[in-house]
Design a protein around this motif. Structure first.
Motif, PDB file in Angstrom:
ATOM      1  N   ILE A 154       1.243  -1.222   0.007  1.00 38.16           N
ATOM      2  CA  ILE A 154       0.018  -0.330  -0.003  1.00 38.16           C
ATOM      3  C   ILE A 154       0.897   1.553  -0.079  1.00 38.16           C
ATOM      4  O   ILE A 154       0.698   1.924  -0.705  1.00 38.16           O
ATOM      5  N   GLU A 155       1.734   1.621   0.791  1.00 39.12           N
ATOM      6  CA  GLU A 155       2.670   2.551   1.157  1.00 39.12           C
ATOM      7  C   GLU A 155       3.580   2.757   0.283  1.00 39.12           C
ATOM      8  O   GLU A 155       3.695   4.343  -1.318  1.00 39.12           O
ATOM      9  N   PRO A 156       4.015   1.746  -0.877  1.00 43.90           N
ATOM     10  CA  PRO A 156       4.969   2.323  -1.492  1.00 43.90           C
ATOM     11  C   PRO A 156       4.559   2.550  -2.504  1.00 43.90           C
ATOM     12  O   PRO A 156       4.840   3.748  -3.550  1.00 43.90           O
ATOM     13  N   LEU A 157       3.447   1.952  -3.176  1.00 43.04           N
ATOM     14  CA  LEU A 157       2.237   2.605  -4.239  1.00 43.04           C
ATOM     15  C   LEU A 157       1.839   3.897  -3.854  1.00 43.04           C
ATOM     16  O   LEU A 157       1.351   4.407  -4.758  1.00 43.04           O
ATOM     17  N   ALA A 158       1.261   3.376  -3.011  1.00 40.66           N
ATOM     18  CA  ALA A 158       0.708   5.522  -2.787  1.00 40.66           C
ATOM     19  C   ALA A 158       1.791   6.175  -3.416  1.00 40.66           C
ATOM     20  O   ALA A 158       1.121   7.768  -3.591  1.00 40.66           O
ATOM     21  N   LYS A 159       2.372   6.038  -3.028  1.00 41.52           N
ATOM     22  CA  LYS A 159       3.974   6.688  -2.823  1.00 41.52           C
ATOM     23  C   LYS A 159       3.769   7.565  -4.874  1.00 41.52           C
ATOM     24  O   LYS A 159       4.402   8.439  -4.830  1.00 41.52           O
ATOM     25  N   ARG A 160       3.806   6.013  -5.354  1.00 37.15           N
ATOM     26  CA  ARG A 160       4.125   6.346  -7.013  1.00 37.15           C
ATOM     27  C   ARG A 160       2.972   6.936  -7.431  1.00 37.15           C
ATOM     28  O   ARG A 160       2.710   7.669  -8.340  1.00 37.15           O
ATOM     29  N   ILE A 161       1.436   6.812  -6.552  1.00 39.02           N
ATOM     30  CA  ILE A 161       0.660   7.594  -7.404  1.00 39.02           C
ATOM     31  C   ILE A 161       0.189   9.074  -7.158  1.00 39.02           C
ATOM     32  O   ILE A 161      -0.561   9.925  -7.746  1.00 39.02           O
ATOM     33  N   ALA A 162       0.604   9.207  -5.640  1.00 46.13           N
ATOM     34  CA  ALA A 162       0.097  10.498  -5.175  1.00 46.13           C
ATOM     35  C   ALA A 162       0.398  12.303  -5.950  1.00 46.13           C
ATOM     36  O   ALA A 162      -0.200  12.134  -6.027  1.00 46.13           O
ATOM     37  N   ASP A 163       1.276  11.983  -6.622  1.00 47.65           N
ATOM     38  CA  ASP A 163       1.095  13.068  -7.993  1.00 47.65           C
ATOM     39  C   ASP A 163       0.448  13.647  -8.973  1.00 47.65           C
ATOM     40  O   ASP A 163       0.270  14.033  -9.828  1.00 47.65           O
ATOM     41  N   LEU A 164       0.000  12.212  -9.494  1.00 42.00           N
ATOM     42  CA  LEU A 164      -1.166  11.973 -10.634  1.00 42.00           C
ATOM     43  C   LEU A 164      -2.794  12.112 -10.062  1.00 42.00           C
ATOM     44  O   LEU A 164      -3.262  12.435 -10.758  1.00 42.00           O
ATOM     45  N   GLY A 165      -2.696  12.181  -8.569  1.00 44.40           N
ATOM     46  CA  GLY A 165      -4.078  12.834  -8.054  1.00 44.40           C
ATOM     47  C   GLY A 165      -4.801  11.645  -7.311  1.00 44.40           C
ATOM     48  O   GLY A 165      -5.941  11.496  -7.865  1.00 44.40           O
ATOM     49  N   TRP A 166      -4.170  10.269  -8.053  1.00 41.29           N
ATOM     50  CA  TRP A 166      -4.420   9.157  -8.041  1.00 41.29           C
ATOM     51  C   TRP A 166      -4.573   9.043  -5.960  1.00 41.29           C
ATOM     52  O   TRP A 166      -4.317  10.027  -5.239  1.00 41.29           O
ATOM     53  N   HIS A 167      -6.388   7.365  -6.057  1.00 45.37           N
ATOM     54  CA  HIS A 167      -6.502   7.675  -3.864  1.00 45.37           C
ATOM     55  C   HIS A 167      -6.073   6.023  -3.779  1.00 45.37           C
ATOM     56  O   HIS A 167      -6.010   5.257  -4.986  1.00 45.37           O
ATOM     57  N   VAL A 168      -6.026   5.337  -3.163  1.00 43.57           N
ATOM     58  CA  VAL A 168      -5.872   3.737  -2.732  1.00 43.57           C
ATOM     59  C   VAL A 168      -7.521   3.818  -2.415  1.00 43.57           C
ATOM     60  O   VAL A 168      -8.090   4.594  -1.768  1.00 43.57           O
ATOM     61  N   GLN A 169      -7.858   2.500  -2.500  1.00 41.40           N
ATOM     62  CA  GLN A 169      -8.876   2.346  -2.891  1.00 41.40           C
ATOM     63  C   GLN A 169      -8.844   0.753  -1.167  1.00 41.40           C
ATOM     64  O   GLN A 169      -8.030   0.158  -1.615  1.00 41.40           O
ATOM     65  N   LEU A 170      -9.372   1.289  -0.246  1.00 40.71           N
ATOM     66  CA  LEU A 170      -9.011   0.049   0.388  1.00 40.71           C
ATOM     67  C   LEU A 170      -9.783  -1.079   1.220  1.00 40.71           C
ATOM     68  O   LEU A 170     -11.122  -0.454   1.445  1.00 40.71           O
ATOM     69  N   HIS A 171      -9.786  -2.289   0.840  1.00 41.10           N
ATOM     70  CA  HIS A 171     -10.903  -3.072   1.408  1.00 41.10           C
ATOM     71  C   HIS A 171     -10.522  -3.448   2.359  1.00 41.10           C
ATOM     72  O   HIS A 171      -9.675  -5.084   2.214  1.00 41.10           O
ATOM     73  N   MET A 172     -10.475  -3.360   3.619  1.00 40.09           N
ATOM     74  CA  MET A 172     -10.279  -4.162   4.890  1.00 40.09           C
ATOM     75  C   MET A 172     -10.905  -4.716   5.831  1.00 40.09           C
ATOM     76  O   MET A 172     -13.015  -3.494   6.012  1.00 40.09           O
ATOM     77  N   SER A 173     -10.906  -4.936   6.747  1.00 35.73           N
ATOM     78  CA  SER A 173     -12.109  -4.886   8.139  1.00 35.73           C
ATOM     79  C   SER A 173     -11.480  -3.969   9.083  1.00 35.73           C
ATOM     80  O   SER A 173     -10.862  -3.869   8.990  1.00 35.73           O
ATOM     81  N   GLY A 174     -13.111  -3.936  10.102  1.00 35.92           N
ATOM     82  CA  GLY A 174     -12.694  -2.570  11.034  1.00 35.92           C
ATOM     83  C   GLY A 174     -11.261  -3.230  11.539  1.00 35.92           C
ATOM     84  O   GLY A 174     -10.776  -1.857  12.314  1.00 35.92           O
ATOM     85  N   PRO A 188       0.098   9.266   1.738  1.00 36.13           N
ATOM     86  CA  PRO A 188       0.604  10.473   1.060  1.00 36.13           C
ATOM     87  C   PRO A 188      -0.817  10.854   0.111  1.00 36.13           C
ATOM     88  O   PRO A 188      -0.706  12.319  -0.792  1.00 36.13           O
ATOM     89  N   CYS A 189      -1.559  10.145   0.092  1.00 37.01           N
ATOM     90  CA  CYS A 189      -2.797   9.820  -1.509  1.00 37.01           C
ATOM     91  C   CYS A 189      -4.223  10.606  -0.534  1.00 37.01           C
ATOM     92  O   CYS A 189      -4.159   9.445   0.324  1.00 37.01           O
ATOM     93  N   PRO A 190      -5.057   9.983  -1.677  1.00 37.94           N
ATOM     94  CA  PRO A 190      -6.254  10.292  -0.518  1.00 37.94           C
ATOM     95  C   PRO A 190      -6.572   8.625  -0.747  1.00 37.94           C
ATOM     96  O   PRO A 190      -5.642   7.737  -0.677  1.00 37.94           O
ATOM     97  N   ILE A 191      -7.559   8.498   0.397  1.00 33.25           N
ATOM     98  CA  ILE A 191      -7.825   7.128   1.390  1.00 33.25           C
ATOM     99  C   ILE A 191      -9.404   6.702   0.839  1.00 33.25           C
ATOM    100  O   ILE A 191     -10.673   8.233   1.035  1.00 33.25           O
ATOM    101  N   VAL A 192      -9.718   5.783  -0.341  1.00 33.59           N
ATOM    102  CA  VAL A 192     -11.212   5.480   0.108  1.00 33.59           C
ATOM    103  C   VAL A 192     -12.034   4.050   0.492  1.00 33.59           C
ATOM    104  O   VAL A 192     -10.688   2.896   0.130  1.00 33.59           O
ATOM    105  N   PHE A 193     -12.478   4.172   1.607  1.00 36.41           N
ATOM    106  CA  PHE A 193     -12.870   2.366   2.644  1.00 36.41           C
ATOM    107  C   PHE A 193     -13.754   1.852   1.905  1.00 36.41           C
ATOM    108  O   PHE A 193     -15.053   2.927   1.454  1.00 36.41           O
ATOM    109  N   ASP A 194     -13.817   0.924   1.324  1.00 35.46           N
ATOM    110  CA  ASP A 194     -14.714  -0.340   0.716  1.00 35.46           C
ATOM    111  C   ASP A 194     -15.998  -0.246   1.898  1.00 35.46           C
ATOM    112  O   ASP A 194     -15.487  -0.664   2.418  1.00 35.46           O
ATOM    113  N   HIS A 195     -16.855  -0.445   1.444  1.00 32.79           N
ATOM    114  CA  HIS A 195     -17.900  -1.272   2.237  1.00 32.79           C
ATOM    115  C   HIS A 195     -18.293  -0.743   2.921  1.00 32.79           C
ATOM    116  O   HIS A 195     -17.646  -2.331   4.123  1.00 32.79           O
ATOM    117  N   MET A 196     -18.376   0.256   3.843  1.00 28.28           N
ATOM    118  CA  MET A 196     -18.197   0.856   4.659  1.00 28.28           C
ATOM    119  C   MET A 196     -17.388   0.519   6.305  1.00 28.28           C
ATOM    120  O   MET A 196     -17.339   0.307   6.957  1.00 28.28           O
TER     121      MET A 196
END
Length: 307
Positions: A154-174, A188-196
């Protein structure tokens, strides 16, 4: 290779054909029921979470169940009345985005995509995907037994996509969200949580992970998908009261940070839900038609860059 004009014509023809099939009584595959939702979709309504799975695309060794193609999804889109779309690359296509890019091209500007990649992806490939309307990367780590992109990526890819304005979408348990709070807070980039956020259905907003998500939302760079009622329930359909409690809590917390998704073709479900019922749930969750339309139109436009 099709020209842009021919692609526009083909996309329009596909949607007209889907409307005709629906009017004739046809049902979308992998979705129960044939009726349209009771609540009418506003103009530019967006389905922000679904999957296209097509045996024509790699990798060849993974299972590609039938009835989950772009054309199949068009039937559901015609039934629900949505026009904008955010397909999310499924595990069936591994880290190969060919199927995703094909769908995005066929949406002709009304689609934005979420891909799955490895940290060694080249800068040139990232730029190619950005041109093809990809706007984020998904990490589905809820089930570690079938994870394609694990938490460590997650973190290494988040650093790669931050300048593109992309976000990471996470399907994690609580529990995973709570345990990885430090990681999530330094991305370093926005986060979107899956499935509430996949909170404990018995606890709902009393799950400690709700406070973790709320804290990230308060920082202004985190969003949440109101999707997968059947993944957040012990009570079940048609009202999903425990999932509804969680959804209403998020709607009260930050309606400006929510988007909605059908989660079609409901790959986790042996008995497919009625997508019209799932769509109508949003009106109850939002508390008003104004807030519902914000979740369906305004918020996706801001998050995914629809004009």
């Amino acid at each position: 290779m099709l020209t842009r004009r021919r692609f526009v014509a083909a996309a329009a023809a596909g949607l007209v054909a889907a409307d005709r099939a629906l009017a004739a009584g046809g049902a979308a595959p992998n979705s129960a029921g044939t009726e349209r939702p009771q609540s009418r979709a506003p103009a530019n309504a967006c389905d922000c979470h679904f999957h296209i799975i097509d045996g024509r695309f790699p990798p060849p060794e993974t299972v590609k169940p039938p009835g989950m193609t772009f054309d199949d999804y068009r039937l559901l889109q015609a039934r629900l009345g949505t026009t904008r779309a955010v397909p999310v690359q499924p595990k069936n296509h591994g880290t190969d985005p060919t199927c995703l890019l094909d769908a995005l091209q066929r949406f002709d500007g009304n689609g934005r995509g979420i891909a799955v990649l490895r940290p060694d992806v080249t800068d040139a490939e990232l730029r190619r995907l950005d041109t093809g309307y990809v706007r984020g990367l998904r990490f589905s780590v809820w089930n570690p037994n079938d994870t394609v992109a694990p938490i460590t990526t997650i973190e290494p890819l988040a650093k790669r996509i931050a300048d593109l304005g992309w976000h990471v979408q996470l399907h994690m348990s609580g529990d995973q969200i709570r345990e990885n709070a430090a990681l999530l807070n330094r991305l370093p980039c926005p986060i979107v949580f899956d499935h509430m956020g996949r909170l404990d259905p018995g606890k709902g907003p009393d799950d400690p992970a709700f406070a973790t998500i709320a804290g990230l939302i308060e920082k202004g760079r985190t969003w949440l998908k109101l999707a997968g009622a059947y993944l957040n329930t012990e009570a079940g359909p048609p009202d999903y009261p425990d999932a509804t409690r969680t959804a209403k809590a998020f709607a009260a917390l930050a309606p400006e940070r929510l988007v909605w998704g059908s989660d079609w073709p409901h790959v986790t479900e042996k008995h497919k839900p009625d997508d019209a019922v799932l769509f109508d749930l949003l009106t109850d969750w939002a508390g008003s038609e104004t807030t519902r339309d914000r979740i369906l139109v305004d918020n996706p436009a801001k998050l995914y860059g629809f004009s």
